[in-house]
Design a protein around this motif. Sequence first.
Motif, short mmCIF file in Angstrom:
data_model
loop_
_atom_site.label_atom_id
_atom_site.label_comp_id
_atom_site.label_asym_id
_atom_site.label_seq_id
_atom_site.Cartn_x
_atom_site.Cartn_y
_atom_site.Cartn_z
N SER A 39 0.66 -1.11 -0.01
CA SER A 39 0.03 0.05 0.02
C SER A 39 0.77 1.34 0.11
O SER A 39 0.28 2.33 -0.17
CB SER A 39 -0.98 0.01 1.23
N ASP A 213 -3.83 2.92 0.74
CA ASP A 213 -4.08 2.00 -0.02
C ASP A 213 -3.59 2.36 -1.54
O ASP A 213 -4.11 3.46 -2.08
CB ASP A 213 -5.62 1.50 -0.14
N HIS A 214 -2.89 1.63 -2.06
CA HIS A 214 -2.51 1.84 -3.60
C HIS A 214 -1.41 3.31 -3.52
O HIS A 214 -1.82 4.08 -4.35
CB HIS A 214 -3.51 2.00 -4.59
#
Length: 245
Positions: A39, A213-214
Amino acid sequence: MLLQVSGLTKKFGGFTAVDKVSFSVARGEILGLLGPNGSGKSTTFNCIAGMLRPTSGSVKLDGEEVAGLNADAICHKGLGRTFQIPRPFRELSLVENATLAAYYGANGRITRAEAESRARDALQLAQLPTEASARVGGLGAAGLKKLELARALATQPKLLLADESLGGLDGGEMRQAADMLKHIRDVRGITIVWVEHIMGVLLSVVDRVVVLDHGAVIFQGTPREAQQDERVAEVYLGPPETRAA
């Protein structure tokens, strides 16, 4: 605020690992930086600590811009960090390992006696032996994590970045590690940013959490709010329709 991160971005070629991440950390706070594997947590840490040079964005430590400085310069300004995988000097004693870190820290030139005193103080705080005879070879996974912490503490940080402090530990060791970080904050006033992908124990200790996230921030708030947030649940557990009843 002791730490202010604004628009932090790190690209590797065409891949954006960290995407305009912004958050702040108050003096004396324990902040959890959470997210699943991949992440962007460790890349964010490495940009803050000077292990990686950000592509863009700002990192201010105690009001001073440190983005783009080398890791040693940032350490000298009062930022200490642990690493996910401990790599101590195995031929040296515990005291010698921590003493080397003390020489490297935030307070300029110090004598050997001062460095050794700070080393033993850090080892004691990490609940490790302070005798000159204590060797790295006698440590298990939990002990190596403690030595990694002691070496960071020996640099006399005002901000500690703790990277995956629970990895490889059993349930009891996780609880002990979490309690130790809280104790260090409470007795020494050291501000802590704790990167972790294991949520349970961390959420019982931190004051606030930032979830990635990402490479992007998807949540900031209290641990209770994080546990009730649907987007956080989706990142960790998957969409509602795929979860077990």
